[in-house]
Write a protein that holds these residues in place. Structure first.
Motif, short mmCIF file in Angstrom:
data_model
loop_
_atom_site.label_atom_id
_atom_site.label_comp_id
_atom_site.label_asym_id
_atom_site.label_seq_id
_atom_site.Cartn_x
_atom_site.Cartn_y
_atom_site.Cartn_z
N ALA A 144 58.31 10.25 86.47
CA ALA A 144 57.69 11.01 85.39
C ALA A 144 58.24 12.43 85.47
O ALA A 144 58.75 12.86 86.51
N THR A 145 58.14 13.17 84.39
CA THR A 145 58.61 14.56 84.38
C THR A 145 57.42 15.51 84.32
O THR A 145 56.33 15.14 83.90
N VAL A 146 57.65 16.73 84.76
CA VAL A 146 56.57 17.72 84.70
C VAL A 146 56.20 18.00 83.25
O VAL A 146 55.04 18.32 82.95
N GLU A 147 57.17 17.87 82.33
CA GLU A 147 56.88 18.07 80.91
C GLU A 147 55.93 16.98 80.40
O GLU A 147 55.06 17.25 79.56
N GLN A 148 56.11 15.76 80.89
CA GLN A 148 55.21 14.68 80.48
C GLN A 148 53.80 14.89 81.00
O GLN A 148 52.82 14.63 80.29
N ILE A 149 53.67 15.36 82.23
CA ILE A 149 52.34 15.66 82.77
C ILE A 149 51.72 16.80 81.95
O ILE A 149 50.54 16.76 81.59
N GLY A 150 52.53 17.82 81.66
CA GLY A 150 52.04 18.94 80.85
C GLY A 150 51.63 18.50 79.46
O GLY A 150 50.60 18.94 78.93
N GLY A 151 52.43 17.62 78.86
CA GLY A 151 52.09 17.12 77.52
C GLY A 151 50.79 16.33 77.52
O GLY A 151 50.00 16.39 76.56
N THR A 152 50.55 15.60 78.59
CA THR A 152 49.29 14.86 78.71
C THR A 152 48.12 15.82 78.81
O THR A 152 47.06 15.60 78.20
N ALA A 153 48.30 16.91 79.55
CA ALA A 153 47.26 17.93 79.65
C ALA A 153 46.98 18.56 78.29
O ALA A 153 45.81 18.77 77.92
#
Length: 257
Positions: free
Chosen positions: A223-232
């Motif tokens: 997973a990417t940090v951008e994907q985690i951020g987008g989920t947030a």
């Protein structure tokens, strides 16, 4: 998913997942407060760069989250907290009977107790503002386990449990609490481990990633940090208004096994 006018406090956010979440929240218009235990010029420069890139307010506040008073002080210094992202974490690997007591205490303090302290101070601010989001960065290890990670797994399970409690305590208010459960995420820390892992197992780096590091991640992709951020960002949006007290796995199918 505009978060204009909201202020987000993200713990452990001068690198990795925390920084990725901070950047995506800023991209959505939120003012952000970065945090870690250091107080270097580059920490403050990082906040300035986010402010310039996304046209929001951004600042850095030092806080050693292994200490409850400093965890609470972080939110107090922020002054306002519409969005709280509890992300700070560390890791130590050892069998339970050999696990250093000081490591256990520090991991539980940083990853579980700090989330209690920050949430306790942030909730009154959210209630006063009439809106709030608590987003806890848990882990696939908040839903399952691995050997030799007793403190990490215990802390992440605890974070998931506390998320549910916060959600129930705020269920009739315009406040939600949810946990994101990432699998392996491509961060500088993980990237640095790849060459050593490949050397240890006499593999190419590509083989080491697929067969060793991502062994439990069926997608065989980080997973990417951008994907985690987008989920947030999604969890902070109006679309997620009735999503509370749950976990969202971003783990390439890990917890489906």
């Amino acid at each position: 998913m505009s978060l204009n006018g909201k202020t987000a406090v993200i713990t452990g956010s001068n690198s990795g997942i925390g920084l990725g979440v901070a950047r995506e929240l800023a991209r959505a218009g939120a003012n952000v407060v970065l945090n870690s235990f250091t107080d270097r010029p580059e920490d403050h420069e990082l906040a300035k760069s986010i402010a310039q890139e996304f046209g929001v307010e951004a600042r850095y506040i030092k806080g050693d989250l292994s200490k409850g008073a400093e965890a609470r002080g972080l939110i107090e210094q922020a002054g306002t907290c519409d969005i709280l992202v509890n992300n700070a974490g560390i890791q130590h690997v050892a069998p339970i009977d050999e696990f250093p007591v000081d490591k256990w205490d520090t991991i539980i303090a940083i990853m579980l107790s700090s989330a209690f302290h920050t949430t306790a101070v942030a909730l009154p601010m959210m209630r006063k503002a009439g809106w709030g989001r608590v987003v806890n960065i848990a882990s696939a290890h908040g839903l399952t386990a691995s050997p030799y990670k007793s403190a990490y797994v215990s802390a992440k399970h605890g974070v998931v449990g506390m998320t549910k409690v916060v959600a129930l305590e705020t269920a009739k208010e315009p406040i939600t609490a949810n946990a994101i459960c990432p699998g392996y995420v491509h961060t500088p820390l993980v990237e640095a481990q790849i060459p050593d892992t490949a050397k240890k197992y006499n593999m190419t780096e590509e083989e080491a990633v697929e067969k060793i590091i991502l062994d439990r991640q069926p997608s065989k992709q980080f997973a990417t940090v951008e994907q985690i951020g987008g989920t947030a960002v999604f969890l902070c949006s109006d679309a997620a208004e009735q999503i509370t007290g749950t976990t969202i796995s971003v783990d390439g199918g890990w917890t489906a096994l």
